[in-house]
Design a protein around this motif. Structure first.
Motif, PDB file in Angstrom:
ATOM      1  N   THR A 112       0.631  -1.209   0.208  1.00 46.84           N
ATOM      2  CA  THR A 112       0.105  -0.014   0.011  1.00 46.84           C
ATOM      3  C   THR A 112       0.784   1.482  -0.086  1.00 46.84           C
ATOM      4  O   THR A 112       0.373   2.253  -1.231  1.00 46.84           O
ATOM      5  N   LEU A 113       1.404   1.023   0.838  1.00 49.95           N
ATOM      6  CA  LEU A 113       2.875   2.876   0.814  1.00 49.95           C
ATOM      7  C   LEU A 113       4.372   2.751   0.752  1.00 49.95           C
ATOM      8  O   LEU A 113       4.909   2.739   0.733  1.00 49.95           O
ATOM      9  N   TRP A 114       4.691   1.166  -0.434  1.00 52.26           N
ATOM     10  CA  TRP A 114       5.928   1.238  -0.634  1.00 52.26           C
ATOM     11  C   TRP A 114       5.814   0.866  -1.969  1.00 52.26           C
ATOM     12  O   TRP A 114       4.740  -0.565  -1.950  1.00 52.26           O
ATOM     13  N   LYS A 115       7.253   0.520  -2.878  1.00 50.38           N
ATOM     14  CA  LYS A 115       7.813  -0.875  -3.234  1.00 50.38           C
ATOM     15  C   LYS A 115       8.817  -1.281  -3.352  1.00 50.38           C
ATOM     16  O   LYS A 115      10.257  -0.284  -2.413  1.00 50.38           O
ATOM     17  N   GLY A 116       9.319  -2.106  -3.768  1.00 45.12           N
ATOM     18  CA  GLY A 116      10.859  -2.180  -3.612  1.00 45.12           C
ATOM     19  C   GLY A 116      11.158  -3.409  -4.955  1.00 45.12           C
ATOM     20  O   GLY A 116      10.140  -3.505  -5.767  1.00 45.12           O
ATOM     21  N   LYS A 117      12.318  -4.671  -4.441  1.00 46.24           N
ATOM     22  CA  LYS A 117      12.580  -5.730  -5.470  1.00 46.24           C
ATOM     23  C   LYS A 117      12.887  -6.995  -4.080  1.00 46.24           C
ATOM     24  O   LYS A 117      12.959  -6.315  -3.521  1.00 46.24           O
ATOM     25  N   ARG A 118      12.067  -8.014  -5.160  1.00 43.43           N
ATOM     26  CA  ARG A 118      12.354  -9.373  -4.144  1.00 43.43           C
ATOM     27  C   ARG A 118      13.748 -10.346  -4.944  1.00 43.43           C
ATOM     28  O   ARG A 118      13.563  -9.974  -6.581  1.00 43.43           O
ATOM     29  N   MET A 119      14.895 -10.861  -4.808  1.00 39.78           N
ATOM     30  CA  MET A 119      15.738 -11.474  -5.391  1.00 39.78           C
ATOM     31  C   MET A 119      15.974 -12.601  -4.901  1.00 39.78           C
ATOM     32  O   MET A 119      16.481 -12.818  -4.135  1.00 39.78           O
ATOM     33  N   TYR A 120      15.785 -13.634  -6.073  1.00 42.20           N
ATOM     34  CA  TYR A 120      15.397 -15.105  -5.383  1.00 42.20           C
ATOM     35  C   TYR A 120      17.155 -16.209  -5.696  1.00 42.20           C
ATOM     36  O   TYR A 120      17.312 -15.493  -7.346  1.00 42.20           O
ATOM     37  N   VAL A 121      17.795 -16.000  -5.082  1.00 41.42           N
ATOM     38  CA  VAL A 121      19.258 -16.677  -5.163  1.00 41.42           C
ATOM     39  C   VAL A 121      18.963 -17.938  -4.961  1.00 41.42           C
ATOM     40  O   VAL A 121      19.152 -18.975  -4.250  1.00 41.42           O
ATOM     41  N   TYR A 122      19.196 -18.996  -6.091  1.00 42.97           N
ATOM     42  CA  TYR A 122      18.445 -20.451  -5.565  1.00 42.97           C
ATOM     43  C   TYR A 122      20.047 -21.627  -5.470  1.00 42.97           C
ATOM     44  O   TYR A 122      20.357 -22.237  -5.356  1.00 42.97           O
ATOM     45  N   ASP A 123      21.570 -20.984  -5.116  1.00 44.20           N
ATOM     46  CA  ASP A 123      22.386 -21.422  -4.521  1.00 44.20           C
ATOM     47  C   ASP A 123      22.706 -20.243  -3.833  1.00 44.20           C
ATOM     48  O   ASP A 123      23.493 -19.949  -4.518  1.00 44.20           O
ATOM     49  N   PRO A 124      22.793 -20.216  -2.790  1.00 45.47           N
ATOM     50  CA  PRO A 124      23.908 -20.242  -1.503  1.00 45.47           C
ATOM     51  C   PRO A 124      24.388 -20.134  -1.120  1.00 45.47           C
ATOM     52  O   PRO A 124      25.597 -18.794  -0.623  1.00 45.47           O
ATOM     53  N   ARG A 125      25.549 -20.922  -1.839  1.00 45.39           N
ATOM     54  CA  ARG A 125      26.925 -21.178  -1.838  1.00 45.39           C
ATOM     55  C   ARG A 125      27.176 -19.912  -3.034  1.00 45.39           C
ATOM     56  O   ARG A 125      28.581 -19.769  -3.255  1.00 45.39           O
ATOM     57  N   SER A 126      26.891 -18.911  -3.776  1.00 48.72           N
ATOM     58  CA  SER A 126      27.113 -18.125  -4.742  1.00 48.72           C
ATOM     59  C   SER A 126      27.392 -16.518  -4.489  1.00 48.72           C
ATOM     60  O   SER A 126      27.543 -16.351  -5.370  1.00 48.72           O
ATOM     61  N   ILE A 127      26.784 -17.071  -2.608  1.00 50.23           N
ATOM     62  CA  ILE A 127      26.827 -15.257  -1.793  1.00 50.23           C
ATOM     63  C   ILE A 127      28.120 -15.347  -1.736  1.00 50.23           C
ATOM     64  O   ILE A 127      28.642 -16.144  -0.382  1.00 50.23           O
ATOM     65  N   ARG A 128      28.988 -14.209  -1.585  1.00 53.19           N
ATOM     66  CA  ARG A 128      29.577 -13.837  -1.023  1.00 53.19           C
ATOM     67  C   ARG A 128      29.963 -12.533  -0.308  1.00 53.19           C
ATOM     68  O   ARG A 128      29.051 -11.524  -0.931  1.00 53.19           O
ATOM     69  N   THR A 258      16.794 -22.360  -0.961  1.00 51.99           N
ATOM     70  CA  THR A 258      16.773 -20.764  -1.300  1.00 51.99           C
ATOM     71  C   THR A 258      16.918 -19.664  -0.426  1.00 51.99           C
ATOM     72  O   THR A 258      16.018 -19.305  -0.009  1.00 51.99           O
ATOM     73  N   VAL A 259      17.947 -18.245  -1.018  1.00 49.23           N
ATOM     74  CA  VAL A 259      17.642 -17.437  -0.602  1.00 49.23           C
ATOM     75  C   VAL A 259      17.411 -16.456  -1.017  1.00 49.23           C
ATOM     76  O   VAL A 259      16.929 -16.262  -2.163  1.00 49.23           O
ATOM     77  N   ILE A 260      16.672 -15.376   0.348  1.00 51.37           N
ATOM     78  CA  ILE A 260      15.575 -14.176  -0.365  1.00 51.37           C
ATOM     79  C   ILE A 260      16.211 -13.090  -0.332  1.00 51.37           C
ATOM     80  O   ILE A 260      16.280 -12.905   1.042  1.00 51.37           O
ATOM     81  N   PHE A 261      16.637 -11.783  -1.549  1.00 48.46           N
ATOM     82  CA  PHE A 261      17.045 -10.668  -0.647  1.00 48.46           C
ATOM     83  C   PHE A 261      15.703  -9.787  -0.961  1.00 48.46           C
ATOM     84  O   PHE A 261      15.477  -9.580  -1.702  1.00 48.46           O
ATOM     85  N   ILE A 262      15.248  -9.157  -0.411  1.00 50.29           N
ATOM     86  CA  ILE A 262      13.860  -7.965  -0.389  1.00 50.29           C
ATOM     87  C   ILE A 262      14.620  -6.357   0.283  1.00 50.29           C
ATOM     88  O   ILE A 262      15.241  -6.951   1.102  1.00 50.29           O
ATOM     89  N   VAL A 263      14.234  -5.533  -0.933  1.00 42.87           N
ATOM     90  CA  VAL A 263      15.112  -4.607  -0.674  1.00 42.87           C
ATOM     91  C   VAL A 263      13.980  -3.130  -1.178  1.00 42.87           C
ATOM     92  O   VAL A 263      12.864  -3.579  -2.116  1.00 42.87           O
ATOM     93  N   ILE A 264      13.635  -2.379  -0.275  1.00 48.66           N
ATOM     94  CA  ILE A 264      11.951  -1.740   0.004  1.00 48.66           C
ATOM     95  C   ILE A 264      12.848  -0.238  -0.086  1.00 48.66           C
ATOM     96  O   ILE A 264      12.954   0.167   0.593  1.00 48.66           O
ATOM     97  N   ASP A 265      11.826   0.462  -1.305  1.00 53.79           N
ATOM     98  CA  ASP A 265      12.756   2.175  -1.248  1.00 53.79           C
ATOM     99  C   ASP A 265      10.983   2.760  -0.175  1.00 53.79           C
ATOM    100  O   ASP A 265      10.483   1.890   0.439  1.00 53.79           O
ATOM    101  N   GLY A 266      12.331   3.823   0.547  1.00 49.31           N
ATOM    102  CA  GLY A 266      11.932   4.297   1.441  1.00 49.31           C
ATOM    103  C   GLY A 266      12.337   5.929   1.449  1.00 49.31           C
ATOM    104  O   GLY A 266      13.022   6.530   0.880  1.00 49.31           O
TER     105      GLY A 266
END
Length: 498
Positions: A112-128, A258-266
């Motif tokens: 209702t009051l926000w917009k953002g992005k959601r990113m799915y990372v399917y192999d968590p070992r790819s995250i550094r 699966t790792v999910i990153f969420i970023v909300i603008d504000g």
């Protein structure tokens, strides 16, 4: 009689009529805000939102100083309670049948009051975890992604952020990458708020000591909070989480890995920001079993395919940051150097050294839009042997503030991110919960001037000389609340959670 009053009012001058209308509106608004339950709810909601910014002290305008301090402590205590439960490491059963090319997926999300992005990372070992390449200042995530060849990335842990214009080089809490401790402001046996991954890819969130992280096989980690889902259970079960609305960055993991990153603008007309519970509910919709927040506020951002795809609320666009979670096709080939190794002090920066701020001030000065400072009278020096009562000798010199000590093989700084007005003050972590005067990120009392952290590459980091604000990061402001009267900024991450 009513018509005579109306005629009498019309005979007033426009100025008198305007003042009367303003007085009437002020009376009605004040009555509603201070004498009705809905008004009290609105005032406390506004106070919570202010507490999670770098201007936390101003929350007294809505609820008074005593209630403000009480609210900060309530936030910190809740963060501490939610960080205690240890994770079931065996709960994640990785799906190994995914095609290699299925690395990430990014999608738009909105409320209702926000917009953002959601990113799915399917192999968590790819995250550094990646840190800046230049000693003395943080690095923008777009620059980190381009420099390292990453596919995507989000901002990481909290940092000391004087004036909201810090240089992003003074982290709060701990930073690990590739199994190495690049920075910590806590001794190995002191617990601190952690968001990290084991070498197998299991997301770890909660309060852990460095020694415990090493025993669990954690290889990538930063410090921030609060935790909102633990072992499949939502931790915010009533209310909105208590931190108001703000830009948010959060991370969670499903049972299949699966790792999910969420970023909300504000803090923008197009997106005011999200509450902690709104983000928690987004994770629950995806069956996330563990989740928590990273630094938020002006630091919140997501980069994908070499482009910034969110809209940071920072005054000058992307901020320089001390850490980020980046996603790689070949994470094993990524080399992350410890830029804090061997340093004996860390300057967190501030308005006096911020390039965009100085440029803006120079332009305003050239346009004659800056007020001319009033010259101060030069005091007449007193004789060396002054007879003024209470003084010995001629002048009193200000106390010297010791510079904080980072370590490359040494000690660390504080454990709570928040913004600190004095970037060169010795960092002192203190146990939670104590009221302080910080700015963001909750979970522990407000850190005091964690401007000088000490990185510790060794497995058992040494304790900081002046610990204060133990174990909880305070966000650069921007995402987590800190206790009132603390001098540090950035998420424990105090009110920049996020």
């Amino acid at each position: 009689m009513g018509s005579s009053i109306a005629n009498h009012f019309r005979n007033y001058s426009w100025l008198k009529r305007t003042l009367l209308v303003i007085a009437a509106c002020t009376f009605l608004t004040s009555t509603f805000l201070f004498l009705t339950p809905p008004g009290t709810f609105i005032r406390e909601y506004l106070a919570k939102t202010v507490i999670t910014t770098q201007h936390r002290d101003w929350a007294w305008i809505f609820v008074g100083a005593q209630r403000r301090d009480q609210m900060v402590l309530e936030m910190q205590n809740l963060t501490e309670v939610n960080s205690i439960e240890k994770q079931d490491i065996e709960a994640v059963q990785f799906n190994t049948n995914r095609p290699i090319e299925s690395l990430v997926k990014v999608e738009d999300i909105s409320g209702t009051l926000w917009k953002g992005k959601r990113m799915y990372v399917y192999d968590p070992r790819s995250i550094r975890v990646v840190v800046p390449s230049k000693v003395g200042e943080g690095e923008r995530i777009t620059a980190m992604v381009q420099r390292t060849g990453a596919v995507a990335g989000v901002n990481g842990g909290g940092f000391n952020d004087p004036d909201g214009l810090g240089n992003g080089f003074a982290p709060i809490g701990a930073i690990m990458s590739g199994g190495e401790i690049l920075y910590t402001d806590q001794e190995g046996s002191n617990p601190q708020q952690i968001v990290g991954f084991t070498k197998e890819g299991t997301l770890i969130i909660g309060k852990y000591t460095i020694n415990a992280l090493l025993e669990l096989g954690v290889t990538e980690a930063v410090s921030f909070y609060p935790r909102v889902i633990a072992n499949g259970k939502p931790l915010i079960t009533s209310g909105d989480g208590g931190w108001g609305r703000a830009p948010r960055t959060a991370v969670g993991q499903k049972a299949d890995g699966t790792v999910i990153f969420i970023v909300i603008d504000g803090r923008q007309t197009s997106s005011v920001g999200a509450t902690l519970k709104e983000v928690q509910d987004l994770f629950l919709e995806d069956d996330v079993i563990n989740a928590g927040f990273l630094d938020g506020g002006a630091s919140s951002e997501m980069v994908y395919n070499n482009a910034l795809i969110t809209k940071p609320s920072s005054r000058y666009g992307e901020r320089r940051l001390p850490s980020a979670f980046l996603v790689f096709d070949h994470p094993e080939k990524v080399e992350v150097k410890n830029i804090w190794a061997g340093l004996t002090s860390i300057d967190a920066g501030g308005a006096s050294t911020h390039p965009e701020f100085l440029k803006e001030q120079a332009e305003l000065k050239a346009q004659g839009k800056l007020p001319t400072p009033t010259p101060k009278a030069t005091p007449t020096p007193k004789p060396e042997n002054s007879t003024e009562p209470g003084k010995v000798g001629g002048s009193t010199s200000p106390a010297h503030t010791e510079s904080p000590k980072p370590t490359g093989t040494d000690k660390p700084s504080t454990g709570s991110p928040t913004s600190s007005p004095n970037p060169n003050t010795t960092v002192t972590p203190t146990p939670t919960p104590t009221p302080g005067n910080g700015n963001t990120n909750t979970g522990s009392p407000k850190p005091t001037n964690s401007a000088t952290p000490s990185p510790t590459p060794s497995a058992t980091p040494k304790p900081s000389t002046n610990p204060t604000g133990a174990g909880t990061p305070t966000g650069t402001g921007n995402g987590a609340p800190t206790a009132p009267n603390s001098q540090s900024t950035t998420t424990s991450p105090t009110v920049k959670p996020n």
